[in-house]
Scaffold this motif. Structure first.
Motif, PDB file in Angstrom:
ATOM      1  N   GLY A  82      30.604  21.478  -1.309  1.00 23.36           N
ATOM      2  CA  GLY A  82      31.821  21.588  -2.108  1.00 23.36           C
ATOM      3  C   GLY A  82      31.834  22.785  -3.043  1.00 23.36           C
TER       4      GLY A  82
ATOM      5  N   PRO B 217      26.591  17.409  -1.947  1.00 26.66           N
ATOM      6  CA  PRO B 217      27.516  17.982  -2.935  1.00 26.66           C
ATOM      7  C   PRO B 217      27.612  19.499  -2.882  1.00 26.66           C
ATOM      8  CG  PRO B 217      25.502  17.249  -3.998  1.00 26.66           C
ATOM      9  CD  PRO B 217      25.443  16.753  -2.588  1.00 26.66           C
TER      10      PRO B 217
ATOM     11  N   SER C 273      34.391  15.954  -2.974  1.00 25.63           N
ATOM     12  CA  SER C 273      34.023  16.621  -4.228  1.00 25.63           C
ATOM     13  C   SER C 273      34.203  15.681  -5.416  1.00 25.63           C
ATOM     14  CB  SER C 273      34.857  17.887  -4.435  1.00 25.63           C
ATOM     15  OG  SER C 273      34.504  18.874  -3.501  1.00 25.63           O
TER      16      SER C 273
ATOM     17  N   TYR D 289      37.759  16.956   1.893  1.00 28.02           N
ATOM     18  CA  TYR D 289      36.936  17.819   1.032  1.00 28.02           C
ATOM     19  C   TYR D 289      37.201  17.538  -0.446  1.00 28.02           C
ATOM     20  CZ  TYR D 289      36.085  20.663   5.240  1.00 28.02           C
ATOM     21  OH  TYR D 289      35.732  21.108   6.481  1.00 28.02           O
TER      22      TYR D 289
ATOM     23  N   LEU E  97      31.768  20.534 -10.394  1.00 27.22           N
ATOM     24  CA  LEU E  97      30.587  20.065  -9.673  1.00 27.22           C
ATOM     25  C   LEU E  97      29.386  20.952  -9.960  1.00 27.22           C
ATOM     26  CD1 LEU E  97      29.419  18.032  -7.684  1.00 27.22           C
ATOM     27  CD2 LEU E  97      30.259  19.471  -5.819  1.00 27.22           C
TER      28      LEU E  97
ATOM     29  N   ALA F 147      34.917  22.611  -7.672  1.00 23.87           N
ATOM     30  CA  ALA F 147      33.623  23.284  -7.460  1.00 23.87           C
ATOM     31  C   ALA F 147      33.026  23.737  -8.788  1.00 23.87           C
ATOM     32  CB  ALA F 147      33.788  24.473  -6.513  1.00 23.87           C
TER      33      ALA F 147
END
Length: 186
Positions: free
Chosen positions: A134, A131, A159, A155, A74, A71
């Motif tokens: 995530g 996205p 991601s 998950y 991302l 996360a």
């Protein structure tokens, strides 16, 4: 500043990524881990969260840590993408507000994604594959034992796919945008 960083013998993107990760890990370790331990202990003691299988609990903690790191990466990829868009505008404030609104609304940090149901039209099924899920929703679902092993692995894979997609887009966009750099005020 950007020009000086671009000519250095290190990838500008990698430098920004590790700066963002370093900035995120400090507060996470100092504040996040102790608060997590306290909250989890309180939830278990008050029976709001029931641990039935210690191995599943440890698996969820491991997946949660992985999803949290993913996360952060991302989030930085999304931030970098919007930063690239700033090369084409003279004001980054509007793009920053747009990014914050989109990520907060579609990540589940304002409302759980399950609230995106409108009669027979279930928008939550679509939003869960974007996205932004995530960033908040998916790690939290794993943390509170609301996902199966298959969902947790899904998950992580989702991601990773979004990180790869954003990094490809960022690489291509940055190569083009670095030619459009303008300096304001001299």
């Amino acid at each position: 500043n950007i020009a000086v960083n671009i000519i250095k013998p290190i990838s500008y993107r990698i430098r920004l990524l590790f700066t963002a990760l370093g900035t995120s890990f400090g507060p996470t370790l100092i504040f996040g881990v102790p608060l997590y331990i306290i909250a989890y202990t309180v939830f278990v003691l008050t029976k709001m969260l029931i641990i039935t299988n210690i191995w599943m609990f440890l698996f969820n903690i491991l997946i949660f840590i992985i999803l949290t790191v993913l996360a952060m990466i991302l989030s930085d990829s999304i931030q970098f993408f919007f930063g690239i868009l700033c090369f084409y505008t003279s004001s980054a404030w509007g793009l920053s507000m747009l990014k914050n609104t989109i990520t907060n609304f579609l990540s589940g940090s304002l409302l759980p994604l399950s609230f995106f149901k409108f009669g027979h039209f279930d928008l939550s099924k679509i939003v869960q594959y974007l996205p932004f899920a995530g960033l908040v929703q998916n790690p939290i679902l794993v943390l509170i034992n609301q996902s199966t092993i298959n969902q947790s692995i899904h998950y992580v894979g989702l991601s990773l796919v979004w990180i790869i997609i954003f990094e490809i887009i960022n690489k291509l966009s940055f190569m083009r945008a670095s030619k459009a750099i303008t300096v304001q005020g001299g």
